[in-house]
Design an enzyme around this catalytic site. Structure first.
Site, mmCIF file in Angstrom:
data_model
loop_
_atom_site.group_PDB
_atom_site.id
_atom_site.type_symbol
_atom_site.label_atom_id
_atom_site.label_comp_id
_atom_site.label_asym_id
_atom_site.label_seq_id
_atom_site.Cartn_x
_atom_site.Cartn_y
_atom_site.Cartn_z
ATOM 1 N N ARG A 173 15.653 -86.585 -41.875
ATOM 2 C CA ARG A 173 14.473 -85.743 -42.027
ATOM 3 C C ARG A 173 13.199 -86.537 -41.747
ATOM 4 O O ARG A 173 12.183 -85.970 -41.405
ATOM 5 C CB ARG A 173 14.387 -85.200 -43.470
ATOM 6 N N ARG A 177 8.595 -93.978 -36.000
ATOM 7 C CA ARG A 177 7.712 -93.930 -34.826
ATOM 8 C C ARG A 177 7.158 -95.299 -34.473
ATOM 9 O O ARG A 177 6.780 -96.026 -35.378
ATOM 10 C CB ARG A 177 6.482 -93.062 -35.139
ATOM 11 N N ARG A 250 20.554 -81.162 -57.717
ATOM 12 C CA ARG A 250 19.675 -82.085 -58.421
ATOM 13 C C ARG A 250 18.576 -81.261 -59.044
ATOM 14 O O ARG A 250 18.067 -80.293 -58.445
ATOM 15 C CB ARG A 250 19.056 -83.104 -57.467
ATOM 16 N N ARG A 281 7.524 -89.444 -57.350
ATOM 17 C CA ARG A 281 6.231 -89.242 -56.689
ATOM 18 C C ARG A 281 5.183 -88.839 -57.706
ATOM 19 O O ARG A 281 5.505 -88.265 -58.747
ATOM 20 C CB ARG A 281 6.250 -88.098 -55.663
ATOM 21 N N GLU A 301 6.820 -86.489 -60.734
ATOM 22 C CA GLU A 301 8.075 -85.778 -60.455
ATOM 23 C C GLU A 301 9.251 -86.666 -60.845
ATOM 24 O O GLU A 301 9.472 -87.708 -60.233
ATOM 25 C CB GLU A 301 8.093 -85.468 -58.955
ATOM 26 N N TYR A 349 19.774 -77.301 -47.633
ATOM 27 C CA TYR A 349 18.546 -78.047 -47.900
ATOM 28 C C TYR A 349 17.462 -77.531 -46.946
ATOM 29 O O TYR A 349 17.026 -78.224 -46.034
ATOM 30 C CB TYR A 349 18.848 -79.524 -47.652
ATOM 31 N N ASP A 351 13.851 -76.098 -45.583
ATOM 32 C CA ASP A 351 12.400 -76.099 -45.788
ATOM 33 C C ASP A 351 11.901 -74.657 -45.704
ATOM 34 O O ASP A 351 12.627 -73.755 -45.273
ATOM 35 C CB ASP A 351 11.720 -76.974 -44.727
#
Ligand code: FAD
Ligand code: UDP
Length: 374
Positions: A173, A177, A250, A281, A301, A349, A351
């Site tokens: 995911r 770069r 989870r 996070r 989180e 999973y 988005d």
């Protein structure tokens, strides 16, 4: 005898709300029931101190699909927010996703050639030809240094297991770069709805009857009687009373605080990638909308194990769970009454844009079929 509704829709998240909107547009009578006290599912936002708080974790909309982008923009105006999280590893700060800024911070390199040489050497030494799990995949993509500082411990916290036990696709995911570009996503379109996500759901559900605090599974026979068909967006194993065993998820705990300061961390998302902190996070919500309110709201989180008393946030798509899921999915093959969709019912999973896409496709198939049957 005709039933009072054509469709009973279980869940007022993206899948349920888009279904309600598309079906209502074609003249179908829908009832939406939602067990939480609000609409929007995990995308729900609420204003606190004038700041739109993402109640169930940071939600950044991104897609490559122009039609889906235009569709969501029909329900809210989006800003130009670009997700550029920061990673904090034992108080060392790195840019994410893995890009030339990260490579410079780690190794002092300045050119893509220098960065590639280091990664190639590490991959050569530690990588494997056909990565079969998250650890092998990560090391094969970015080498051992990034794996050790930015991936291994974060992943163990997030998923509660060793990275060797997780499917490789999870780490794919994240972009890698060789440019100085901190954009977390490669997608063409990205942003946050100005004023929060909840307005999108209010508009999708306008004119549709919605009953909140209503759990389908507590009264399913009665609810089934109300409608010709049921669109179910909750967990598929719960729908079938866990007859093949519980799928693994989870869960998360969100700890939200209002702070009497203007700017706590200078970025919307900071990932904590070591075991030193139990959370993964910290989100500072105002930065999603470039807010300058006098106070700020932050959310830590904490990943947690899942059991039936907790919210299932992430499906754990390993081979064991995927084969149990297929058994549940096959149970419904002969049955036209129930339609399953969304992250929990499809155990994927997904988005947000993928759920918009799958709901739109499924509703089109249903309404086209009904039209040709008539
Ligand atoms: P949900 O939003 O889960 O909606 C399902 C609804 O059904 C819920 O409201 C639930 O209460 C209700 N329900 C379940 N069972 C019953 C029942 N028995 N009776 C009545 N109601 C029931 N996606 C992105 O694109 N970008 C992001 O940045 C992003 N960040 C995320 C961060 C976190 C922490 C999480 C958990 C997810 C994130 N996502 C993100 C994914 C996104 O949340 C999902 O793709 C999307 O919300 C899925 O929509 P859905 O309709 O399938 O499910
Ligand atoms: N990940 C990581 N370090 C990070 C961020 C992500 O190792 O700083 C890994 C981790 O395994 C995580 C996966 O990449 O589960 C996918 O990350 P993403 O940010 O897409 O997770 P989500 O927003 O869905 O929780």
């Amino acid at each position: 005898m005709t039933k009072p509704y054509d469709f009973l829709i279980v869940g007022a998240g993206i899948f349920g709300s888009v279904s309600a909107y598309e079906l209502k547009k074609k003249g179908y009578r829908c009832l939406v029931i939602e067990k939480r006290e609000h609409i929007g599912g995990n995308c729900y936002t609420k204003s606190v101190e004038g700041i739109n708080v993402h109640q169930y974790g940071a939600h950044i909309f991104h897609t490559n699909d122009k039609e889906i982008w235009e569709y969501v923009n029909g329900f809210a105006e989006f800003n130009r927010y670009t997700n550029s999280p920061i990673a904090n590893y034992k108080d060392e700060i790195y840019n994410l996703p893995f890009n030339m800024n990260t490579f410079h911070q780690l190794w002092g390199v300045k050119t893509p050639e220098e960065a590639k040489a280091i990664i190639d050497e590490q991959v050569e030494k530690h990588g494997v030809k056909n990565p079969e799990n998250l650890e092998e995949q990560a090391i094969s993509l970015v080498g051992i240094d990034i794996y050790n500082k930015l991936i291994r411990e974060y992943t163990e916290k997030q998923w509660g297991t060793d990275a060797k036990n997780l499917p490789a696709f999870i780490i794919k995911r994240l972009p890698v770069r060789f440019t100085y570009d901190n954009n977390y996503f490669n997608d063409r379109y990205q942003g946050i709805p100005i004023g929060g996500y909840t307005q999108i759901f209010e508009k999708l559900l306008e004119g549709t009857e919605v009953r909140l605090n209503t759990d389908y599974l507590k009264n399913r026979n009665e609810f089934d009687e109300l409608a010709e068909k049921v669109i179910y967006t909750g967990p598929i194993d719960a729908f079938y009373d866990y007859c093949f065993g519980a799928l693994e998820y989870r869960s998360l705990r969100f700890d939200t605080e209002v702070l009497d300061m203007e700017n706590y961390q200078g970025n919307a998302v900071v990932n904590y990638t070591s075991h030193d902190q139990p959370y993964t996070r910290i989100i500072e919500h105002k930065h999603f909308e470039f807010g300058n309110q006098p106070k700020t709201v932050i959310t830590r989180e904490y990943p947690s194990d899942w059991d039936v008393t907790k919210e299932p946030y992430y499906p754990v798509n390993n081979s064991k769970n995927d084969s149990i899921f297929k058994k549940y999915r096959d149970l419904n093959k002969e049955n036209e009454k129930y339609i399953f969709g969304g992250r929990l019912a499809e155990y994927r999973y997904y988005d947000m844009h993928q759920v918009f896409g799958s709901a739109l496709n499924k509703m089109k198939r249903i309404t086209d079929k009904n039209q040709s049957d008539q």
